[in-house]
Write an enzyme that holds these catalytic residues in place. Sequence first.
Site, PDB file in Angstrom:
ATOM      1  N   GLU A  37      25.727 -10.081  22.561  1.00  0.00           N
ATOM      2  CA  GLU A  37      27.046  -9.686  21.645  1.00  0.00           C
ATOM      3  C   GLU A  37      28.326  -9.779  21.297  1.00  0.00           C
ATOM      4  OE1 GLU A  37      26.607  -5.243  21.926  1.00  0.00           O
ATOM      5  OE2 GLU A  37      24.498  -5.100  21.208  1.00  0.00           O
ATOM      6  N   ASN A  44      21.766 -13.106  22.418  1.00  0.00           N
ATOM      7  CA  ASN A  44      21.589 -12.071  22.090  1.00  0.00           C
ATOM      8  C   ASN A  44      22.066 -11.953  21.588  1.00  0.00           C
ATOM      9  OD1 ASN A  44      19.235  -9.963  21.677  1.00  0.00           O
ATOM     10  ND2 ASN A  44      20.304  -8.924  23.376  1.00  0.00           N
ATOM     11  N   HIS A 101      18.674  -4.199  14.419  1.00  0.00           N
ATOM     12  CA  HIS A 101      18.573  -2.731  14.231  1.00  0.00           C
ATOM     13  C   HIS A 101      18.825  -2.547  13.109  1.00  0.00           C
ATOM     14  CE1 HIS A 101      18.680  -1.417  18.638  1.00  0.00           C
ATOM     15  NE2 HIS A 101      19.846  -2.846  18.890  1.00  0.00           N
ATOM     16  N   GLU A 126      15.082  -5.945  19.784  1.00  0.00           N
ATOM     17  CA  GLU A 126      15.777  -4.631  19.870  1.00  0.00           C
ATOM     18  C   GLU A 126      15.150  -3.755  18.410  1.00  0.00           C
ATOM     19  OE1 GLU A 126      19.491  -3.558  21.385  1.00  0.00           O
ATOM     20  OE2 GLU A 126      19.644  -5.756  22.527  1.00  0.00           O
ATOM     21  N   ASP A 129      14.306  -1.993  15.412  1.00  0.00           N
ATOM     22  CA  ASP A 129      14.287  -0.168  14.949  1.00  0.00           C
ATOM     23  C   ASP A 129      13.972  -0.306  13.690  1.00  0.00           C
ATOM     24  OD1 ASP A 129      17.234  -0.450  15.755  1.00  0.00           O
ATOM     25  OD2 ASP A 129      16.262   1.428  16.679  1.00  0.00           O
TER      26      ASP A 129
END
Length: 467
Positions: A171, A213, A250, A279, A281
Site C-alpha cells: 500500500e 501489494n 476488496h 485479499e 472479499d
Amino acid sequence: MDNTLARANGRPVTRWRPRVALASVVVGLSVAATTLAVASGAAAGTTLGASAAEKGRYFGAAVAANKLSDATYVGILNREFNSVTPENEMKIDATEPQQGQFTFANADRIVNHARANGMQVRGHTLAWHSQQPGWMQNMSGSALRQAMLNHVTQVATYYRGKIHSWDVVNEAFADGGSGARRDSNLQRTGNDWIEAAFRAARAADPGAKLCYNDYNTDDWSHAKTQAVYAMVRDFKQRGVPIDCVGLQSHFNAASPVPGNYQTTLQGFADLGVDVQITELDIEGSGQPQADNYGRVVRACLAVARCTGITVWGIRDTDSWRASGTPLLFDGNGNKKPAYSATLDALNSGGTTPPPTTAPPSTPPPTTPPPSGGCAATVSLNSWNGGFVATVRVTAGSTAIDGWAVAVTLPGGATVTNTWNARGSGISGAVTFRNVEYNGRLSAGTTTEFGFQGTGVGPTGTPTCTPS
Ligand code: 9MR
C-alpha cells in the site's frame, strides 16, 4: 508453483528449497508427484484448493493464529484451502515490537499449521506505513531506512525457504487521481525505499516470489493502478527484483468489481510478473455476490500468470468487515452461494496453466570456504549491454564479523548500482564490503548482495576475505 510439489489431493506441499546435493532427488520426486496428481482426480473439483490446483493455481485464505483452536474454522481451512496468509501475525508491529527484538510465535503457529497440512504460505507484509510498532513510527531518515531494511532482512531470513510469496511492500501509493506515492515516514526516507526493500528481501530469501501489494488497483483506468504499473515496469527495466503484483481486491457497492478487471490482471502480467489476488472479499449476499465471485475467478483463470487467489478470511464472522458478509462461508461455517459460484468457476474456467518460472537463485560455493574464512560465488543475469550480478557470501566453519569480496570487471564494464554492500570503484578491480546488517555471518551461513552494471559482467570466481 515453485517450492511446491502437487500432492494427489491437489494440495501443494511446500518444500524447503533444495540444496545442491538434494537437487536431483527433488527433481525425481517432483516428476513422481506430478504423475500422481494427474492419475488421481477422485477428489477433483470438490474443494476450492483441489479445483484451483487442477488449474495450476492455489486457493488461499487469510488466517488468524487465535482461531486455530476453533474446530469449525480449522475444519474448513484444512478441507478447502491450500495456501494461507497470516492476517496480522507477520506485520511489523507483531514481529518486531521492540527494535531488534523479534517475536515469531504467532506467525510460527500459522506457518507450522500450513506446513503440517501441505499448504503454502504468503508472507504479509515486510514494509508498510501502517501497523508499525511505536519505535518505528517515531523514526525518520537514514535511521528509519536502516531499521526498515534490517526488519526486511531479519524476517525474510527467519522464514527463508518457507514462504511461497512475500508482500514485500504494501500500500505505498496514494488513493485518488494523483498517481503519487502515499506520504509516509518510509516514503520520506527517499523514493527508492521500495526498491531497497525488494533487494533486501531477495538477498534474504532468494527462493520466495517478491510481490508489491495494494488495494484500489483493480480498475485499469484508475491513476493508482497506472502508477503501480509504471513502477513495476520501471523495476523490470532496471533489474530491481520483483516477481509478482498483489491485487487486494476488496470489493463492495462503492468499489465494485470493475468491468476491466481481467484487463488489469493481464496488463500487469504482460510486464513479466505473476499476478496474485491477495485479499479478496466482496460485500453482499445471495446471487449478486455469487456472480461477482464467479467473475473474479474467471478473470484470474483467463490470465495465464494469475497464479492464485486468497480470500481475506474464512467465515463472514471472521472478516475485518463482518457486517458486509463478504466471504464464502456464513458464520456457522456453511457454504454460501458465493462458495458454489467460486467452485463452479474454478471447475469450468479457462485452462491456461501459469508458467512455472522460479525466481533466480544463486548456487552455493562448490568448494567449502576455509575455516575462519569465507567464499563467494556470483550468478549473472546478462543482456546485450548490461547485467545484474548476484553474489552469495558464505562463512567458513567459524563465524565472521565482516567480509570483503573482490571481483574483476572486464574492460568497458561499469557498476551503476549496488545493494546490500558498498563498492569501492566502479570498473576494473572492485571490492564490495558488507553493510551494517549483513557483515556478521555465523559458521556456514550465507548472505547475498548484488550490483548492476553496463557492459559485460564479471567472469571468474570472486575472492572473499573476512574482515
Ligand atoms: O484484516 C486485518 C485486520 O484484522 C486488521 O485490524 C487491519 C489493521 O490494519 O488489517 C487488516 O488487514 C488489512 C491488510 O493487512 C492489508 N490490506 C487491507 C486489509 C484490511 O484492512
